[in-house]
Write a protein that holds these residues in place. Structure first.
Motif, PDB file in Angstrom:
ATOM      1  N   ARG A   1      -3.051  68.636  -8.410  1.00  0.00           N
ATOM      2  CA  ARG A   1      -3.386  67.461  -9.248  1.00  0.00           C
ATOM      3  C   ARG A   1      -2.731  66.180  -8.709  1.00  0.00           C
ATOM      4  O   ARG A   1      -2.043  65.445  -9.448  1.00  0.00           O
TER       5      ARG A   1
ATOM      6  N   HIS B   1      -9.698  73.439 -20.585  1.00  0.00           N
ATOM      7  CA  HIS B   1     -10.670  72.374 -20.318  1.00  0.00           C
ATOM      8  C   HIS B   1     -11.907  72.513 -21.209  1.00  0.00           C
ATOM      9  O   HIS B   1     -12.622  71.549 -21.420  1.00  0.00           O
TER      10      HIS B   1
ATOM     11  N   TYR C   1     -11.011  65.534 -16.710  1.00  0.00           N
ATOM     12  CA  TYR C   1     -10.135  66.474 -15.991  1.00  0.00           C
ATOM     13  C   TYR C   1      -8.700  65.942 -15.894  1.00  0.00           C
ATOM     14  O   TYR C   1      -7.757  66.569 -16.393  1.00  0.00           O
TER      15      TYR C   1
ATOM     16  N   ILE D   1      -3.232  79.284 -20.528  1.00  0.00           N
ATOM     17  CA  ILE D   1      -1.937  78.599 -20.650  1.00  0.00           C
ATOM     18  C   ILE D   1      -1.368  78.885 -22.049  1.00  0.00           C
ATOM     19  O   ILE D   1      -2.054  79.496 -22.870  1.00  0.00           O
TER      20      ILE D   1
HETATM   21  O1  F6P Z   1      -3.106  77.834 -15.143  1.00  0.00           O
HETATM   22  C1  F6P Z   1      -4.082  76.945 -15.454  1.00  0.00           C
HETATM   23  C2  F6P Z   1      -4.876  76.461 -14.265  1.00  0.00           C
HETATM   24  O2  F6P Z   1      -5.895  75.616 -14.732  1.00  0.00           O
HETATM   25  C3  F6P Z   1      -5.477  77.571 -13.449  1.00  0.00           C
HETATM   26  O3  F6P Z   1      -6.671  78.037 -13.975  1.00  0.00           O
HETATM   27  C4  F6P Z   1      -5.618  76.923 -12.117  1.00  0.00           C
HETATM   28  O4  F6P Z   1      -5.637  77.834 -11.069  1.00  0.00           O
HETATM   29  C5  F6P Z   1      -4.389  76.059 -12.029  1.00  0.00           C
HETATM   30  O5  F6P Z   1      -4.067  75.739 -13.367  1.00  0.00           O
HETATM   31  C6  F6P Z   1      -4.595  74.844 -11.148  1.00  0.00           C
HETATM   32  O6  F6P Z   1      -5.365  73.936 -11.819  1.00  0.00           O
HETATM   33  P1  F6P Z   1      -6.400  72.891 -11.248  1.00  0.00           P
HETATM   34  O7  F6P Z   1      -7.758  73.482 -11.482  1.00  0.00           O
HETATM   35  O8  F6P Z   1      -6.141  71.681 -12.074  1.00  0.00           O
HETATM   36  O9  F6P Z   1      -6.139  72.676  -9.790  1.00  0.00           O
END
Ligand code: F6P
Length: 495
Positions: free
Chosen positions: A341, A172, A116, A195
């Protein structure tokens, strides 16, 4: 073991035999089910998240267009949603929420780090966003990416009914389509990338490019946000795989594959209705008077991500203040940054950078009671967000690259009186549709500052013409339209 996936000449089976530390009991990590779901959605995260309530932990539906668009479709038939619940370690047991079966997949702490945070968010994320940060190509992240993709594929294979539909989402899980096709050739498989899909010369850097392209080609329909993304993919797959045929009749390993753009959207009606409630009007008024009744409000709402161009936007605002073309007496910028993140280094650095910049600008130009930037580092409930959209005269959406950007569409949906100005980066998927916004190159700070000034000065009749046209578009092309278009392409018996 399951079918091998090619990993630059090796197979995963061989990797696993060579490395005893990877001897995991896979079946314990995949939820056990019977093959009964007519539709299976597969995404990194489940459509629900855990919340603490007075009576203990509970599941709550996560916000977002994807969940609202798919829920009514899933509720009509036996269906399930496969995803990660967001914590390392054992997965919760499968459960029903809102009449949909949730099948949580487990990720170990190492997998969270390597699959991830590593391969998904330090390799693919920056590479797919025009390399605005340098993508890291670490060989030790690839194997966990394959391993986790295989786990999701196995979970989908266990859940889908004979001849059912599986719709896989996002970067992913790009290997899931081909893995699942090997396990269950009877299924109709769709994949949608939320994306951007990058320009060819960038994608070509990826050491695992063939495996990713072949992984995606396991689907019957591969969907992208824009036609540019779809074209880049077709070009690369023609070059690196055996894909052949005319653009409207592409063939891969004896199958027809449809590759196209399906621009995602929002639940427009929901935002519009929320915007018109008396409670929202009161709240928006409260926000305006707290910020200063006579001040114009500029708003930014973003996940705290380096792709969003938040720092450049702040610099442009700083320029306006420095040059005297705007003053804190006249304007206030509200910047909402939703934490994201937070364990990834680039995101930690970005947070410090933005907060330093906000401090610098507020220190230099603030007056007592007249703060130039109001910075909120948190996620907001939808009713507060909509009230903020209603309070804002100008909405700034300035990503350096964004697959779509739904904040731009949400703002438009709330402007039921056709007031307000949207400043929108040319490098978003939304800019391809929202052509009546003030489109801007966010890298050009001078032009961005000029555009913010023009937005503040835009006459009411121009606002009204532009906003009415934007609203017409998103009313017609909402998230329900998107889901229907994709699923009909995948299987026209569904509707
Ligand atoms: O835009 C891509 C994305 O993975 C979305 O699906 C998600 O809401 C956002 O980014 C936040 O991502 P994460 O799952 O890493 O918190």
């Amino acid at each position: 073991m399951t079918t091998p996936v090619s990993t630059r000449g090796e197979t995963i089976e061989r990797c696993e035999r060579n490395d005893p530390s990877t001897a995991i009991n896979e079946s314990a990590l995949v939820p056990s089910t019977s093959r009964t779901s007519d539709i299976v959605i597969v995404s990194n995260r489940l459509p629900v998240h855990r919340v603490n309530t007075s009576t203990g932990d509970a599941w709550e539906t996560s916000p977002g267009g994807l969940v609202s668009a798919l829920t009514p479709i899933l509720q009509k038939r036996p269906s399930s949603w496969i995803g990660w619940a967001g914590n390392a370690g054992d997965a919760p047991t499968p459960f029903k929420h809102d009449r949909i079966t949730n099948l949580p997949v487990a990720l170990s702490a190492d997998e969270v780090e390597d699959f991830y945070e590593g391969f998904s968010n330090r390799t693919l994320w920056p590479l797919y966003h025009d390399a605005v940060r340098t993508p890291e190509y670490r060989r030790r992240w690839w194997k966990p990416y394959v391993q986790v993709n295989r786990r999701f594929a196995q979970a989908a294979a266990n859940a889908a009914a004979e001849g059912g539909i599986v719709w896989v989402h996002d970067y992913h899980l790009q290997l899931v389509p081909s893995m699942l096709r090997e396990l269950r050739p009877d299924l109709r498989l769709g994949f949608f990338l939320h994306i951007p899909f990058p320009p060819r010369e960038l994608f070509m850097q990826l050491p695992w490019r063939e495996s990713i392209l072949e992984g995606l080609l396991g689907a019957d329909v591969v969907g992208f946000q824009t036609s540019e993304g779809a074209q880049n993919f077709v070009h690369l797959t023609r070059r690196y795989t055996s894909l052949s045929g005319r653009r409207d009749a592409l063939q891969y390993r004896g199958r027809h594959v449809r590759i196209d753009a399906f621009p995602v959207s929002i639940d427009t009606q929901k935002y519009e209705s929320l915007a018109t409630t008396a409670e929202t009007q009161r709240r928006a008024e409260r926000y305006r008077s707290r910020l200063g009744k006579s001040r114009r409000i500029i708003l930014g709402v973003d996940r705290l991500d380096y792709t969003k161009g938040i720092d450049i936007r702040l610099r442009a605002y700083q320029d306006l203040l420095r040059s005297g073309r705007a003053s804190p007496n006249e304007v206030a910028l509200v910047q909402v940054c939703v934490p994201s993140r937070e364990r990834v280094q680039e995101y930690k650095e970005l947070k410090s950078h933005i907060e330093r910049l906000v401090g610098e600008i507020n220190g230099e130009f603030g007056e007592l009671g007249k703060t130039p930037i109001h910075y909120l580092h948190r996620s907001l409930p939808i009713d507060e967000l909509v009230a903020l959209y209603r309070a804002a005269d100008v909405m700034l959406v300035t990503p350096l690259r964004d697959g779509m950007n739904l904040v731009a569409k949400e703002y438009v949906a709330t402007r039921f009186d056709n007031t307000g100005v949207l400043v929108l980066s040319e490098f978003t998927g939304s800019a391809k549709e929202l052509k009546s916004a003030l489109l801007v190159n966010p890298h050009d700070i001078d032009r961005l500052a000029d555009t913010i000034r023009s937005a503040l000065d835009q006459p009411a009749d121009e606002q009204s013409t532009r906003m009415a046209s934007l609203r017409r578009h998103i009313r017609r092309f909402d998230v329900y339209h998107w889901a229907e278009a994709f699923l009909l392409t995948l299987n026209d018996d569904l509707y």
